[in-house]
Design a protein around this motif. Structure first.
Motif, mmCIF file in Angstrom:
data_model
loop_
_atom_site.group_PDB
_atom_site.id
_atom_site.type_symbol
_atom_site.label_atom_id
_atom_site.label_comp_id
_atom_site.label_asym_id
_atom_site.label_seq_id
_atom_site.Cartn_x
_atom_site.Cartn_y
_atom_site.Cartn_z
ATOM 1 N N PRO A 95 0.830 -1.206 0.000
ATOM 2 C CA PRO A 95 0.000 0.000 0.000
ATOM 3 C C PRO A 95 0.865 1.257 0.000
ATOM 4 C CG PRO A 95 0.070 -0.965 2.186
ATOM 5 C CD PRO A 95 0.791 -1.926 1.287
ATOM 6 N N PHE A 96 0.252 2.404 -0.186
ATOM 7 C CA PHE A 96 0.996 3.658 -0.222
ATOM 8 C C PHE A 96 1.694 3.900 1.110
ATOM 9 C CE2 PHE A 96 -1.461 4.430 -4.009
ATOM 10 C CZ PHE A 96 -0.576 5.165 -4.795
ATOM 11 N N HIS A 97 2.960 4.285 1.007
ATOM 12 C CA HIS A 97 3.799 4.465 2.188
ATOM 13 C C HIS A 97 5.021 5.277 1.784
ATOM 14 C CE1 HIS A 97 5.760 1.150 0.088
ATOM 15 N NE2 HIS A 97 6.852 1.401 0.787
ATOM 16 N N ASN A 98 5.851 5.575 2.773
ATOM 17 C CA ASN A 98 7.190 6.084 2.497
ATOM 18 C C ASN A 98 8.196 5.303 3.325
ATOM 19 O OD1 ASN A 98 5.659 8.483 4.233
ATOM 20 N ND2 ASN A 98 7.604 7.831 5.129
ATOM 21 N N ASP A 99 9.459 5.397 2.955
ATOM 22 C CA ASP A 99 10.507 4.586 3.565
ATOM 23 C C ASP A 99 11.274 5.360 4.641
ATOM 24 O OD1 ASP A 99 9.702 2.703 1.747
ATOM 25 O OD2 ASP A 99 11.605 2.591 0.665
ATOM 26 N N ALA A 100 12.167 4.634 5.332
ATOM 27 C CA ALA A 100 12.908 5.186 6.470
ATOM 28 C C ALA A 100 14.211 5.844 6.026
ATOM 29 C CB ALA A 100 13.179 4.076 7.488
ATOM 30 N N ALA A 101 14.104 6.758 5.070
ATOM 31 C CA ALA A 101 15.266 7.497 4.563
ATOM 32 C C ALA A 101 14.745 8.730 3.848
ATOM 33 C CB ALA A 101 16.086 6.628 3.617
ATOM 34 N N ASP A 102 15.630 9.688 3.601
ATOM 35 C CA ASP A 102 15.216 10.892 2.883
ATOM 36 C C ASP A 102 14.780 10.563 1.461
ATOM 37 O OD1 ASP A 102 15.814 12.863 4.918
ATOM 38 O OD2 ASP A 102 17.937 12.528 4.502
ATOM 39 N N ILE A 103 15.598 9.798 0.763
ATOM 40 C CA ILE A 103 15.319 9.431 -0.631
ATOM 41 C C ILE A 103 15.372 7.915 -0.762
ATOM 42 C CG2 ILE A 103 16.241 9.467 -2.990
ATOM 43 C CD1 ILE A 103 17.192 12.271 -2.561
ATOM 44 N N VAL A 104 14.432 7.353 -1.504
ATOM 45 C CA VAL A 104 14.496 5.952 -1.903
ATOM 46 C C VAL A 104 14.717 5.905 -3.410
ATOM 47 C CG1 VAL A 104 11.965 5.790 -2.074
ATOM 48 C CG2 VAL A 104 13.345 3.701 -1.921
ATOM 49 N N THR A 105 15.646 5.062 -3.840
ATOM 50 C CA THR A 105 15.859 4.846 -5.267
ATOM 51 C C THR A 105 15.727 3.360 -5.561
ATOM 52 O OG1 THR A 105 18.249 4.359 -5.481
ATOM 53 C CG2 THR A 105 17.625 6.639 -5.037
ATOM 54 N N LEU A 106 15.146 3.038 -6.710
ATOM 55 C CA LEU A 106 14.910 1.654 -7.118
ATOM 56 C C LEU A 106 15.452 1.447 -8.524
ATOM 57 C CD1 LEU A 106 11.214 1.343 -5.891
ATOM 58 C CD2 LEU A 106 13.193 0.192 -4.870
ATOM 59 N N LEU A 107 16.336 0.476 -8.685
ATOM 60 C CA LEU A 107 16.874 0.094 -9.988
ATOM 61 C C LEU A 107 16.231 -1.217 -10.418
ATOM 62 C CD1 LEU A 107 18.842 0.029 -12.406
ATOM 63 C CD2 LEU A 107 20.574 -0.923 -10.851
ATOM 64 N N CYS A 108 15.529 -1.202 -11.541
ATOM 65 C CA CYS A 108 14.861 -2.396 -12.037
ATOM 66 C C CYS A 108 15.849 -3.278 -12.805
ATOM 67 C CB CYS A 108 13.695 -2.005 -12.945
ATOM 68 S SG CYS A 108 12.799 -3.429 -13.620
ATOM 69 N N LEU A 109 15.947 -4.545 -12.387
ATOM 70 C CA LEU A 109 16.756 -5.538 -13.108
ATOM 71 C C LEU A 109 15.885 -6.415 -13.999
ATOM 72 C CD1 LEU A 109 19.147 -6.740 -10.232
ATOM 73 C CD2 LEU A 109 19.424 -4.806 -11.814
ATOM 74 N N ARG A 110 14.739 -6.879 -13.448
ATOM 75 C CA ARG A 110 13.818 -7.736 -14.200
ATOM 76 C C ARG A 110 12.398 -7.487 -13.730
ATOM 77 N NH1 ARG A 110 17.932 -11.152 -12.883
ATOM 78 N NH2 ARG A 110 16.764 -12.000 -11.124
ATOM 79 N N ASN A 111 11.462 -7.631 -14.643
ATOM 80 C CA ASN A 111 10.047 -7.517 -14.318
ATOM 81 C C ASN A 111 9.444 -8.892 -14.038
ATOM 82 O OD1 ASN A 111 9.464 -4.767 -14.338
ATOM 83 N ND2 ASN A 111 9.402 -4.709 -16.571
ATOM 84 N N ALA A 112 8.296 -8.883 -13.370
ATOM 85 C CA ALA A 112 7.530 -10.107 -13.146
ATOM 86 C C ALA A 112 6.834 -10.532 -14.443
ATOM 87 C CB ALA A 112 6.501 -9.886 -12.048
ATOM 88 N N ARG A 113 6.258 -11.722 -14.421
ATOM 89 C CA ARG A 113 5.490 -12.176 -15.583
ATOM 90 C C ARG A 113 4.301 -11.261 -15.814
ATOM 91 N NH1 ARG A 113 3.489 -18.242 -15.334
ATOM 92 N NH2 ARG A 113 1.838 -17.321 -14.063
ATOM 93 N N SER A 114 3.659 -10.819 -14.719
ATOM 94 C CA SER A 114 2.589 -9.831 -14.806
ATOM 95 C C SER A 114 2.480 -9.131 -13.461
ATOM 96 C CB SER A 114 1.252 -10.486 -15.172
ATOM 97 O OG SER A 114 0.817 -11.366 -14.146
ATOM 98 N N GLY A 115 1.967 -7.897 -13.487
ATOM 99 C CA GLY A 115 1.804 -7.134 -12.266
ATOM 100 C C GLY A 115 3.085 -6.447 -11.839
ATOM 101 N N GLY A 116 3.072 -5.937 -10.605
ATOM 102 C CA GLY A 116 4.230 -5.210 -10.089
ATOM 103 C C GLY A 116 4.268 -3.765 -10.546
ATOM 104 N N LEU A 117 3.108 -3.175 -10.792
ATOM 105 C CA LEU A 117 3.026 -1.797 -11.245
ATOM 106 C C LEU A 117 3.431 -0.845 -10.115
ATOM 107 C CD1 LEU A 117 2.001 0.110 -13.591
ATOM 108 C CD2 LEU A 117 -0.168 0.189 -12.331
ATOM 109 N N SER A 118 4.283 0.119 -10.444
ATOM 110 C CA SER A 118 4.679 1.141 -9.478
ATOM 111 C C SER A 118 3.713 2.318 -9.548
ATOM 112 C CB SER A 118 6.100 1.638 -9.771
ATOM 113 O OG SER A 118 7.052 0.618 -9.566
ATOM 114 N N SER A 119 3.334 2.828 -8.397
ATOM 115 C CA SER A 119 2.480 4.014 -8.319
ATOM 116 C C SER A 119 3.071 4.961 -7.291
ATOM 117 C CB SER A 119 1.057 3.635 -7.902
ATOM 118 O OG SER A 119 0.464 2.742 -8.821
#
Length: 363
Positions: free
Chosen positions: A158-182
Motif C-alpha cells: 500500500p501507499f507508504h514512504n521509507d525510512a530514509a530521505d530518498i528511496v531509489t529503485l533500480l529495475c533488473l527484471r520484471n515479473a510475468r505480470s503485475g508489479g506496477l509502481s504508483s
C-alpha cells in the motif's frame, strides 16, 4: 472552506495551510509530460564502465567501501546531482533510463548502482541484516506474518514512504505480470485533507501515532515508537505514513488503541493517495532507476505473478539515501531513522550486531 484556507510554500510552511509549490502536484499536471524522465548518454555510460573497471583494478572487494574518489564520473556525476536536487528541492520524483544492466554482471551492476548513489548522498542500511543495497524480490516470506517486510513478497504494497530521505529503485527484471509502481504527492494528500476534513489533518498531526518496528529493534528501544503523520518543522511539512505499521502497533497491549478519528483519517489518506486525481502509475523497465523523496511523495506497488524460474523473477535493487541538501527533521524522526537526524547522515535500520555490507542476491 477551501477558499478561506491560507497558503504557504516549502521553506516557510505554516501548519494547517495549503502548501503550494512543485512538490504539491496532481496527476493531471504530468499527463503527457516527460521532463521527469532523464536519459544516460553514451558518454555517461562510458564513464560508468570506466569507473566500474577502476574499482575492479583497485581490487576493492567490499563494494560498500567504494568512495566517490574511487568512482569518478566527470559528466555523469554532476548530472546525477542535478537529478537529486530536483527530487530534494522540486517535484520530489524522477526517473533515469539506460543503465546497461543487460550487459553487467551482478557485481558490476551493484558497483554501478552504489557508485551512482555516491553522487546523491550517503547510503544507509535497508534492514537489520545491514544490507546497504536492498533486494526487492519475492523470496517466499509470508506477507501475513507480522514481522515480514512486504518487499520480500509478491503481495501488493500500500501507499507508504521509507525510512530514509530518498528511496531509489533500480529495475533488473520484471515479473510475468503485475508489479506496477504508483506514486503520489503526500503534500497534495495533506492539502486535500485540509480542504475536505480539516479535523482529520489535526488528527494526523497529533502525537498518538505508534509505528511498529516489525522485529527490527535497536538496543534499548521498544518494539514500537511514536511519530506523527504530518510533521511541521522549520518551515517544512514532512509526511511519514505507512498504515500497516500503525495498525500492527496494536498488537502491543501497552500501545493506546487507535481512535475512530485515526481510522477515518487513514481511510481518507489511503483513498486520496490512490485516487486517479493524485496517483501516477508506471511499469519500471530493466535499466531504469526511480528516485522518490520520502518527505513529499508516497509510493505503492501492485501484487505480481512471477516466473517459476528463479533467475527470471522480478528483481529490483534499492538504495536509501541521505542527501547533503535535505531539510531539517524533528526529533520524532530519530526512532524511524535509527539515530540522530543530522542532515546528510541519517536514515536506515540499525540494530545490535548490524554489520553493513552488500550482497548480490536477495536473502
Amino acid at each position: 472552506m477551501a477558499a478561506t484556507l491560507k497558503t504557504s510554500r516549502s521553506g516557510s510552511v505554516e501548519p494547517f495551510t495549503v502548501i503550494e509549490g512543485p512538490e504539491a502536484w496532481y496527476a493531471a499536471d504530468y499527463q503527457g509530460r516527460t521532463d521527469w524522465i532523464n536519459h544516460l548518454t553514451q558518454q555517461h555510460i562510458a564513464e560508468l564502465d570506466a569507473a566500474i573497471a577502476g574499482v575492479e583494478r583497485k581490487g576493492i572487494k567490499d563494494i560498500h567501501t567504494v568512495t566517490k574518489a574511487d568512482f569518478p564520473l566527470p559528466t555523469l556525476g554532476p548530472y546525477l546531482e542535478s537529478i537529486r536536487d530536483e527530487v530534494v528541492l522540486g517535484r520530489g520524483f524522477a526517473l533515469i533510463r539506460e543503465v546497461p544492466v543487460d550487459r553487467y554482471s551482478s557485481r558490476e551492476t551493484a558497483i554501478a548502482y552504489w557508485g551512482m548513489g555516491l553522487y546523491w548522498g550517503k547510503a544507509s542500511s535497508n534492514n537489520k541484516k545491514g544490507h546497504m543495497i536492498g533486494h526487492i524480490k519475492d523470496i517466499g516470506h509470508d506477507p501475513l506474518n507480522p514481522v515480514t517486510r512486504l518487499y520480500a513478497t509478491k503481495a501488493a504494497q500500500p501507499f507508504h514512504n521509507d525510512a530514509a530521505d530518498i528511496v531509489t529503485l533500480l529495475c533488473l527484471r520484471n515479473a510475468r505480470s503485475g508489479g506496477l509502481s504508483s506514486w503520489s504527492s503526500s503534500v497534495s494528500v495533506h492539502n486535500e485533507i485540509l480542504k475536505r476534513a480539516p479535523h482529520l489533518a489535526e488528527t494526523l498531526a497529533g502525537p498518538n501515532w505508534f509505528f511498529d518496528r516489525k522485529g527490527e529493534v535497536p538496543p534499548g528501544k521498544k518494539p514500537y515508537f511514536r511519530i506523527p503523520v504530518f510533521n511541521y518543522h522549520e518551515g517544512h511539512l514532512s509526511v511519514n505514513y505507512s498504515d500497516n505499521y500503525f495498525l500492527l502497533s496494536q498488537r502491543h497491549a501497552e500501545v493506546p488503541r487507535l481512535t475512530p478519528d485515526q481510522y477515518e483519517a487513514m481511510t481518507l489518506f489511503n483513498e486520496l493517495a490512490a485516487s486517479d486525481e493524485l496517483r501516477l502509475d508506471y511499469m519500471l523497465q530493466p535499466g531504469e532507476i526511480q528516485l522518490l523523496n520520502n518527505h513529499t511523495a508516497l509510493h505503492a506497488r501492485s501484487e505480481f505473478i512471477d516466473y517459476d524460474d528463479i533467475d527470471k523473477r522480478r528483481h529490483l535493487l534499492r538504495l536509501w539515501i541521505a542527501p547533503p541538501n535535505e531539510r531539517a527533521l524533528p526529533k520524532e524522526y530519530e526512532d524511524i531513522y535509527g539515530g540522530p537526524v543530522t542532515i546528510g547522515n541519517r536514515g536506515g535500520i540499525h540494530v545490535e550486531g548490524t554489520q553493513e555490507h552488500i550482497v548480490l542476491e536477495a536473502e
